[in-house]
Design an enzyme around this catalytic site. Structure first.
Site, PDB file in Angstrom:
ATOM      1  N   SER A 185     -29.152  17.194 -33.624  1.00  0.00           N
ATOM      2  CA  SER A 185     -29.572  18.508 -34.226  1.00  0.00           C
ATOM      3  C   SER A 185     -28.537  19.641 -35.652  1.00  0.00           C
ATOM      4  O   SER A 185     -29.350  20.317 -35.339  1.00  0.00           O
ATOM      5  CB  SER A 185     -30.440  19.119 -32.964  1.00  0.00           C
ATOM      6  OG  SER A 185     -30.752  18.524 -31.748  1.00  0.00           O
TER       7      SER A 185
ATOM      8  N   GLU B 298      23.560  -8.657 -59.512  1.00  0.00           N
ATOM      9  CA  GLU B 298      22.649  -7.828 -60.514  1.00  0.00           C
ATOM     10  C   GLU B 298      22.836  -7.851 -62.114  1.00  0.00           C
ATOM     11  O   GLU B 298      22.362  -8.266 -62.771  1.00  0.00           O
ATOM     12  CB  GLU B 298      21.114  -6.610 -59.937  1.00  0.00           C
ATOM     13  CG  GLU B 298      20.911  -6.946 -58.894  1.00  0.00           C
ATOM     14  CD  GLU B 298      19.451  -8.075 -58.382  1.00  0.00           C
ATOM     15  OE1 GLU B 298      19.085  -7.588 -59.936  1.00  0.00           O
ATOM     16  OE2 GLU B 298      19.414  -8.457 -57.946  1.00  0.00           O
TER      17      GLU B 298
END
Length: 708
Positions: free
Chosen positions: A391, A113
């Site tokens: 309900s 790198e």
């Protein structure tokens, strides 16, 4: 090569013979007259100075001094007592120091790198120029790719502060930030931070976790060929994944080994021996012990982003301290209950969700958003799944608004077959049960539908709709109809929204806004967000108390009896979304249980994710979420203040009144206490004898005040 020279010679001859004379005749006089060269130099200098100024500003305003602490420290979550509850690592693995990283990794990384890493100021002019020219060449050839050229420091900055987008702006920011990082940290620190924050595929971040994931060893023990494979993955973590692309990964690993030879980190004969070995990568499990309460932590991340505007990337990576309303004991108990298959009578393909709120503050004490394997930031059914409430909506849009308009808990409501409106809407009760008029509290206890629709029709749909909106339910204009009375909604509600609405009944008519977070502190100790308490009065204290009196009967005498926790008193409501499976079978798609005390509100939903097929669940609580709710309440209630209700159930109140009447008439208490059946018979007779007066009185009040 010779062919290329010939092409160049032909181009040069064409240029000298045609282009140069044309330029000298037509362009050069104009170019000199307007001093184009000078203006181009000025323009380039201006661009350079502007870029330098902006880059310097970027570097100076971005505090890189906290970079290492941010990378080291995961975002930590604290409970309501300020104790650490867990951590959210995000794009982080276990952070390790430089001396815990194998020298083989460092050698492979530098050889591949950034070979001049220790000799450059954070950027490489040669590398950037090569990357720019290569990218231009790619564009000329029509290749949608960009070359690198970034140093390790630049890559660290990109991962920590910037996006992955290829742009000139990002490259400029990257350059100046890299210079700033080099001023603050040593080269070894930069290498360490880079390797700890790099991505290695398979949702693995950091060299330590990568070593564990692929080879089952610590980063300090990585061999040359293992280190070469991991470093090779950095270029394309998914492309060079050894499990998905073993041949490509092997070739890439061998290239890294060759790089090490070229960089004089490895002898040629050693390289050949390493290249002859297999990859040796295998999948190893990596446990995330910090993410102990997954659904709760998911909800915390969602709230921090949605409410306080902090991006999930920052939350996952910048070491925040998030203080919440979590009760760890409650959360553990609810998770344990969800893991118990014995508490799931619906079956293994079903789902469920539960949320527990502090009734006074609205703080979420516990939440579980599903059964089975948790998916990070996946569907949280407790906070994100909208289902038909059945309900459970009745107290909010039907009964509490009716109490506010002159009805009372013993008002007699019609329970006979009837139709409503021009479309002849005809609600039915479970099992098609009908009867004569019933008192309101019985209609709630047994969850009758016809009385709920009838009373909403009496007070007006708009009144129920307004109450639902004020309670925070996501109603739409399409819900302005009588089916809203029994939970027939366009969108539905989430368990969290329903729990928030029910805090109004537990809290004397005042609704407390549901929330998870109390404050957020960044890695430097600065408070960046805090919760501002918000409460809304929905009902008077009198209405809230009457509703509680009626709902206390639900878990004692009514539809919630199977879920009543032994030794504790709770109020609440149950609900189902019933469908007609066939002519002889009752079925449902959703099952709800809502329970509350003055301290907490617990809402549990159960059902199937997919309701479009022919799979249904039982309409009976004992065969759905009843066992789960009972187990939750049994564990949660001892962990509360166990504040007593300020009222008694309607049944208890009426029984006490009847006893008082009998005592006043000279009836012995011993006879009364030994004759429960006679007592109830007397009560029923009293209700029947006063039915006409109560009904007329209630209707006259409603019509006199509201005109309907």
């Amino acid at each position: 090569m010779k062919a290329n020279k010939n092409i160049f010679k032909r181009w040069w001859a064409w240029h000298k013979g045609r282009v140069a004379p044309w330029f000298a005749k037509h362009v050069q006089p104009w170019w000199h007259r307007f001093q184009i060269t000078r203006w181009l130099v000025v323009l380039l200098l201006a661009i350079f100075l502007t870029i330098s100024a902006l880059g310097t500003l970027e570097a100076k305003t971005t505090d890189v001094r906290d970079l290492m602490s941010q990378l080291k420290t995961p975002t930590t979550v604290y409970d309501s007592d300020g104790n650490k509850a867990g951590s959210i690592a995000g794009q982080k693995g276990d952070y390790i120091n430089y001396n815990k990283i194998s020298p083989n990794v460092v050698s492979a990384l530098l050889a591949t790198e950034d070979r001049n890493f220790y000799h450059e100021p954070g950027f490489s002019v040669k590398g950037m120029t090569r990357g720019l020219l290569t990218t231009i060449w790619y564009r000329i050839r029509g290749v949608n790719a960009a070359a690198g050229g970034s140093t390790i420091t630049q890559q660290l900055v990109k991962n920590a502060f910037l996006t992955q987008n290829q742009s000139i702006t990002r490259k400029v920011r990257e350059l100046f930030l890299a210079i700033q990082v080099e001023k603050v940290y040593s080269k070894n620190d930069i290498l360490t931070m880079y390797l700890n924050s790099a991505y290695f595929g398979e949702d693995v971040w950091g060299i330590q976790d990568a070593a564990q994931k692929y080879f089952g060893v610590n980063a300090a023990d990585l061999t040359v060929n293992q280190a070469a494979m991991l470093v090779g993955m950095l270029q394309s973590p998914n492309g060079y994944n050894p499990f998905n692309n073993p041949s490509g990964t092997l070739a890439r690993r061998n290239q890294v080994i060759t790089n090490m030879v070229n960089d004089k980190k490895l002898a040629a004969n050693q390289a050949n021996a390493f290249k002859a070995t297999e990859l040796g990568a295998e999948k190893h499990d990596i446990s995330n012990n910090g993410y102990k309460y997954p659904y709760y932590f998911d909800a915390v991340l969602e709230e921090a982003t949605a409410k306080y505007g902090i991006s999930q990337t920052d939350l996952l990576n910048n070491g925040y301290r998030i203080y919440t309303t979590l009760n760890q004991k409650d959360q553990s108990n609810v998770q344990t209950a969800f893991a118990d298959s014995a508490l799931n009578p619906i079956g293994e393909n079903s789902q469920a969700a539960s949320v527990v709120l502090d009734a006074r503050t609205g703080g979420v004490r516990a939440v579980v958003g599903g059964r089975g394997e948790h998916v990070f930031l996946g569907l949280n059914r407790a906070t994100q799944s909208y289902r038909q409430p059945g309900s459970t909506i009745k107290p909010i849009v039907d009964y509490a608004p009716s109490l506010s308009r002159g009805f009372s808990y013993d008002s007699m409501l019609k329970n006979e077959p009837m139709t409503f409106g021009t479309d002849n809407y005809a609600p039915t009760n479970a099992s098609n049960y009908v009867s004569g008029p019933v008192p309101m509290y019985k209609a709630i206890e047994y969850s009758y539908n016809i009385p709920a629709v009838w009373i909403l029709d009496q007070i007006g749909v708009q009144a129920g709709y307004d109450a639902g909106i004020k309670a925070g339910l996501p109603l739409t204009k399409k819900d302005k109809n009588l089916s809203m009375a029994i939970g027939g909604l366009t969108k539905g509600v989430t368990p969290l929204q329903l729990a928030q609405a029910y805090t109004s009944f537990a809290n004397g008519g005042v609704m407390s806004n549901a929330h998870f977070i109390t404050k957020i502190v960044d890695s430097s100790g600065k408070e960046v967000a805090s919760y501002q308490p918000k409460q809304t009065r929905l009902w008077s204290n009198k209405v809230a108390n009457e509703m509680t009196q009626m709902m206390l009967g639900v878990y004692t005498y009514g539809t919630g009896a199977s879920a009543k926790p032994a030794g504790y008193t709770v109020a609440g409501k149950t609900g189902t979304t019933e469908v007609a499976a066939d002519e002889n079978t009752a079925a449902a798609t959703d099952s709800w249980a809502v329970a509350y005390t003055p301290d907490i509100v617990d809402v549990t939903w159960g059902g199937l994710d997919n309701t479009s097929g022919s799979d249904y669940i039982s309409p009976y609580l004992a065969k759905t979420v009843g066992p789960l709710m009972k187990a939750e309440l049994t564990d949660i209630l001892p962990n509360t203040a166990q504040t007593k209700f300020g009222v008694q159930s309607v049944e208890t109140t009426l029984a006490n009144q009847a006893l008082g009447t009998n005592s006043a008439n000279g009836t012995s208490s011993s006879t009364s206490s030994g004759s429960t059946n006679d007592l109830m018979q007397n009560f029923k007779s009293a209700v029947t004898s006063t039915w006409d007066n109560i009904t007329k009185g209630a209707n006259n009040i409603v019509q006199g005040i509201f005109g309907n």
